[in-house]
Scaffold this motif. Structure first.
Motif, PDB file in Angstrom:
ATOM      1  N   THR A  95       0.811  -1.216   0.000  1.00 22.03           N
ATOM      2  CA  THR A  95       0.000   0.000   0.000  1.00 22.03           C
ATOM      3  C   THR A  95       0.846   1.269   0.000  1.00 22.03           C
ATOM      4  O   THR A  95       0.307   2.368  -0.037  1.00 22.03           O
ATOM      5  CB  THR A  95      -0.926   0.031   1.236  1.00 22.03           C
ATOM      6  N   PRO A 111      -5.786   4.931  -2.705  1.00 20.61           N
ATOM      7  CA  PRO A 111      -7.056   4.214  -2.583  1.00 20.61           C
ATOM      8  C   PRO A 111      -7.652   3.779  -3.920  1.00 20.61           C
ATOM      9  O   PRO A 111      -8.229   2.705  -4.036  1.00 20.61           O
ATOM     10  CB  PRO A 111      -7.967   5.233  -1.889  1.00 20.61           C
ATOM     11  N   LEU A 165      -5.933   0.463  -5.161  1.00 20.66           N
ATOM     12  CA  LEU A 165      -6.030  -0.770  -4.382  1.00 20.66           C
ATOM     13  C   LEU A 165      -7.181  -1.624  -4.886  1.00 20.66           C
ATOM     14  O   LEU A 165      -8.216  -1.097  -5.288  1.00 20.66           O
ATOM     15  CB  LEU A 165      -6.259  -0.446  -2.901  1.00 20.66           C
ATOM     16  N   ALA A 218     -10.554  -3.614  -4.875  1.00 21.04           N
ATOM     17  CA  ALA A 218     -11.771  -3.240  -4.138  1.00 21.04           C
ATOM     18  C   ALA A 218     -11.922  -4.006  -2.829  1.00 21.04           C
ATOM     19  O   ALA A 218     -12.279  -3.424  -1.795  1.00 21.04           O
ATOM     20  CB  ALA A 218     -12.995  -3.460  -5.019  1.00 21.04           C
ATOM     21  N   LEU A 258      -9.374  -2.634  -0.271  1.00 17.88           N
ATOM     22  CA  LEU A 258      -9.794  -1.307   0.188  1.00 17.88           C
ATOM     23  C   LEU A 258     -10.943  -1.434   1.184  1.00 17.88           C
ATOM     24  O   LEU A 258     -10.982  -0.751   2.210  1.00 17.88           O
ATOM     25  CB  LEU A 258     -10.221  -0.450  -1.015  1.00 17.88           C
ATOM     26  N   GLU A 259     -11.859  -2.353   0.887  1.00 12.16           N
ATOM     27  CA  GLU A 259     -13.018  -2.576   1.763  1.00 12.16           C
ATOM     28  C   GLU A 259     -12.568  -3.050   3.149  1.00 12.16           C
ATOM     29  O   GLU A 259     -13.095  -2.647   4.176  1.00 12.16           O
ATOM     30  CB  GLU A 259     -13.943  -3.608   1.103  1.00 12.16           C
ATOM     31  N   PHE A 286      -9.592  -2.423   4.586  1.00 10.14           N
ATOM     32  CA  PHE A 286      -8.961  -1.296   5.270  1.00 10.14           C
ATOM     33  C   PHE A 286     -10.032  -0.342   5.819  1.00 10.14           C
ATOM     34  O   PHE A 286      -9.894   0.184   6.927  1.00 10.14           O
ATOM     35  CB  PHE A 286      -8.024  -0.544   4.323  1.00 10.14           C
ATOM     36  N   ASN A 287     -11.085  -0.124   5.045  1.00 12.21           N
ATOM     37  CA  ASN A 287     -12.171   0.751   5.495  1.00 12.21           C
ATOM     38  C   ASN A 287     -12.892   0.162   6.700  1.00 12.21           C
ATOM     39  O   ASN A 287     -13.263   0.881   7.632  1.00 12.21           O
ATOM     40  CB  ASN A 287     -13.166   1.005   4.359  1.00 12.21           C
TER      41      ASN A 287
END
Length: 202
Positions: free
Chosen positions: A104, A109, A112, A114, A117-118, A120-121
């Motif tokens: 990363t 964002p 990355l 999907a 990213l999801e 990490f969110n």
């Protein structure tokens, strides 16, 4: 099914050791397979490519970290202690898995995958929940006086992000060096102490 899950966890565990030590780019599926005496074909049966395995490793690590953060914070006696424990534990994990998250470093964002990213969110949302919970506990015990806990928690997190960004921006780096991590933690700790002091009832 149980055997299937055990093999999958074994692969994730071996990959974690490789990724955490060498990073994603310098690790091969062949090396991971060799570490646990699996064939490459078996590895690809569970994970179609290295990136999908990496995402599973990240998910596994985040699950472990989330449980530990929550457990550690719940054991603290005061709100201030809870927040400082959260920051210290988080810093420790970032340093421990420094190489694991090197993928990363250069990817924003938008670049990355999907599903990564999801994850990490989700981790950020979970951390926010912990902070909100600590603030709620502080209000209940009359340690803190807060009118809007959610907004206060958001401001707190955004300010921590600002500290992170500011230190990196000075040297135009995307990802902190280990020395910069120390600077970030020092300033985060100081900021948290000042911020929480301002929330104490008069």
């Amino acid at each position: 099914m149980e055997n299937h899950d055990k093999k999958k966890l074994l692969i994730i565990s071996a990959a974690l050791k490789r990724f955490a030590h060498y990073g994603l780019a310098k690790t091969t599926m062949t090396e991971i397979a060799k570490d646990i005496s699996f064939s490459k074909a078996l590895l690809y049966y569970y994970f179609p490519d290295k990136l999908s395995l990496y995402v599973s490793v990240i998910e596994n690590v985040m699950h472990t970290i989330s449980k530990d953060l929550l457990k550690s914070v719940e054991k603290t006696a005061t709100c201030t202690e809870g927040i400082l424990t959260l920051l210290q534990k988080r810093q420790g994990y970032i340093q421990k898995y420094y190489n694991l998250i090197e993928f990363t470093k250069m990817a924003g964002p938008a670049e990355l995958p999907a599903d990564l990213l999801e994850k990490f969110n989700r981790a950020k949302d979970f951390e926010m929940k912990i902070i909100v919970g600590v603030f709620e506990r502080g209000v209940s015990s009359s340690e803190l006086k807060i009118d809007d806990i959610q907004v206060t928690a958001e401001i707190f997190v955004e300010a921590l992000t600002g500290i992170h960004f500011n230190i990196l921006n000075k040297e135009r780096k995307i990802f902190p060096t280990k020395d910069q991590f120390k600077q970030i933690f020092f300033k985060e700790k100081k900021f948290a102490e000042i911020f929480l002091s301002g929330l104490k009832p008069n």
